[in-house]
Design a protein around this motif. Structure first.
Motif, PDB file in Angstrom:
ATOM      1  N   ILE A  21       0.839  -1.203   0.000  1.00 56.48           N
ATOM      2  CA  ILE A  21       0.000   0.000   0.000  1.00 56.48           C
ATOM      3  C   ILE A  21       0.872   1.250   0.000  1.00 56.48           C
ATOM      4  O   ILE A  21       0.590   2.220  -0.716  1.00 56.48           O
ATOM      5  CB  ILE A  21      -0.977  -0.030   1.190  1.00 56.48           C
ATOM      6  N   GLU A  22       1.952   1.225   0.767  1.00 59.23           N
ATOM      7  CA  GLU A  22       2.882   2.359   0.759  1.00 59.23           C
ATOM      8  C   GLU A  22       3.483   2.567  -0.630  1.00 59.23           C
ATOM      9  O   GLU A  22       3.635   3.707  -1.084  1.00 59.23           O
ATOM     10  CB  GLU A  22       3.996   2.140   1.781  1.00 59.23           C
ATOM     11  N   GLN A  23       3.791   1.478  -1.317  1.00 57.50           N
ATOM     12  CA  GLN A  23       4.353   1.579  -2.665  1.00 57.50           C
ATOM     13  C   GLN A  23       3.327   2.157  -3.647  1.00 57.50           C
ATOM     14  O   GLN A  23       3.664   2.993  -4.492  1.00 57.50           O
ATOM     15  CB  GLN A  23       4.840   0.213  -3.161  1.00 57.50           C
ATOM     16  N   THR A  58      -6.471  10.201  -3.881  1.00 64.86           N
ATOM     17  CA  THR A  58      -7.135  10.244  -2.577  1.00 64.86           C
ATOM     18  C   THR A  58      -7.898   8.952  -2.319  1.00 64.86           C
ATOM     19  O   THR A  58      -7.843   8.392  -1.216  1.00 64.86           O
ATOM     20  CB  THR A  58      -8.091  11.448  -2.508  1.00 64.86           C
ATOM     21  N   ARG A  59      -8.571   8.455  -3.324  1.00 65.92           N
ATOM     22  CA  ARG A  59      -9.333   7.215  -3.182  1.00 65.92           C
ATOM     23  C   ARG A  59      -8.403   6.038  -2.881  1.00 65.92           C
ATOM     24  O   ARG A  59      -8.702   5.206  -2.025  1.00 65.92           O
ATOM     25  CB  ARG A  59     -10.132   6.928  -4.449  1.00 65.92           C
ATOM     26  N   ALA A  60      -7.269   5.984  -3.554  1.00 65.49           N
ATOM     27  CA  ALA A  60      -6.315   4.895  -3.319  1.00 65.49           C
ATOM     28  C   ALA A  60      -5.761   4.949  -1.897  1.00 65.49           C
ATOM     29  O   ALA A  60      -5.661   3.933  -1.211  1.00 65.49           O
ATOM     30  CB  ALA A  60      -5.176   4.951  -4.334  1.00 65.49           C
ATOM     31  N   ARG A  61      -5.407   6.149  -1.449  1.00 68.74           N
ATOM     32  CA  ARG A  61      -4.886   6.308  -0.078  1.00 68.74           C
ATOM     33  C   ARG A  61      -5.939   5.911   0.956  1.00 68.74           C
ATOM     34  O   ARG A  61      -5.653   5.217   1.930  1.00 68.74           O
ATOM     35  CB  ARG A  61      -4.461   7.753   0.180  1.00 68.74           C
ATOM     36  N   THR A  62      -7.164   6.385   0.756  1.00 65.76           N
ATOM     37  CA  THR A  62      -8.247   6.099   1.691  1.00 65.76           C
ATOM     38  C   THR A  62      -8.547   4.602   1.726  1.00 65.76           C
ATOM     39  O   THR A  62      -8.713   4.025   2.805  1.00 65.76           O
ATOM     40  CB  THR A  62      -9.514   6.888   1.291  1.00 65.76           C
ATOM     41  N   ILE A  67      -8.114  -0.663   4.501  1.00 62.63           N
ATOM     42  CA  ILE A  67      -7.737  -2.082   4.537  1.00 62.63           C
ATOM     43  C   ILE A  67      -6.864  -2.356   5.756  1.00 62.63           C
ATOM     44  O   ILE A  67      -7.121  -3.295   6.519  1.00 62.63           O
ATOM     45  CB  ILE A  67      -7.014  -2.483   3.239  1.00 62.63           C
ATOM     46  N   ILE A  68      -5.834  -1.553   5.940  1.00 60.82           N
ATOM     47  CA  ILE A  68      -4.927  -1.749   7.081  1.00 60.82           C
ATOM     48  C   ILE A  68      -5.678  -1.558   8.396  1.00 60.82           C
ATOM     49  O   ILE A  68      -5.501  -2.339   9.343  1.00 60.82           O
ATOM     50  CB  ILE A  68      -3.717  -0.805   6.987  1.00 60.82           C
ATOM     51  N   ASP A  69      -6.528  -0.545   8.478  1.00 59.00           N
ATOM     52  CA  ASP A  69      -7.297  -0.302   9.702  1.00 59.00           C
ATOM     53  C   ASP A  69      -8.193  -1.490  10.034  1.00 59.00           C
ATOM     54  O   ASP A  69      -8.294  -1.902  11.193  1.00 59.00           O
ATOM     55  CB  ASP A  69      -8.145   0.961   9.578  1.00 59.00           C
ATOM     56  N   GLU A  70      -8.844  -2.037   9.020  1.00 55.25           N
ATOM     57  CA  GLU A  70      -9.728  -3.180   9.249  1.00 55.25           C
ATOM     58  C   GLU A  70      -8.941  -4.406   9.703  1.00 55.25           C
ATOM     59  O   GLU A  70      -9.371  -5.132  10.602  1.00 55.25           O
ATOM     60  CB  GLU A  70     -10.521  -3.495   7.982  1.00 55.25           C
TER      61      GLU A  70
END
Length: 97
Positions: A21-23, A58-62, A67-70
């Motif tokens: 996700i960072e990439q 913005t959509r990709a970051r959100t 995903i990570i939060d869940e």
């Protein structure tokens, strides 16, 4: 008590997906910065494209953060150790080895 295979799988998912996700964020950020510089493309079409690119970024970051939060939330609610029978049931339910 034994290690909960679901707990391990969630940890592994976070370790695997976090860098991906960072990439993705970095790969999207570069073109956005270049576009905002005004040196790549100018004009009304460029402004529309820039707005869309910013929206997709913005959509990709959100989505990535969601995903990570869940996964972290699921991990927080998952015991790190369970009985052997529970571990066996978890492995069977989720197809874990």
């Amino acid at each position: 008590m034994v290690i909960n295979p679901l707990h391990e799988a969630l940890q592994q998912a976070i370790r695997t997906l976090g860098p991906l996700i960072e990439q993705i964020e970095a790969d999207i950020d570069r073109p956005c910065r270049m576009f905002h510089s005004g040196k790549v493309w100018t004009g009304s079409s460029a402004k529309q494209f820039d707005a869309q690119l910013t929206q997709f970024s913005t959509r990709a970051r959100t989505a990535g953060q969601a995903i990570i939060d869940e996964l972290r939330q699921a991990l927080a609610g998952t015991p790190s150790e369970v009985t052997e029978d529970e571990a066996t049931a978890v492995r069977q339910k989720y197809g874990l080895s």
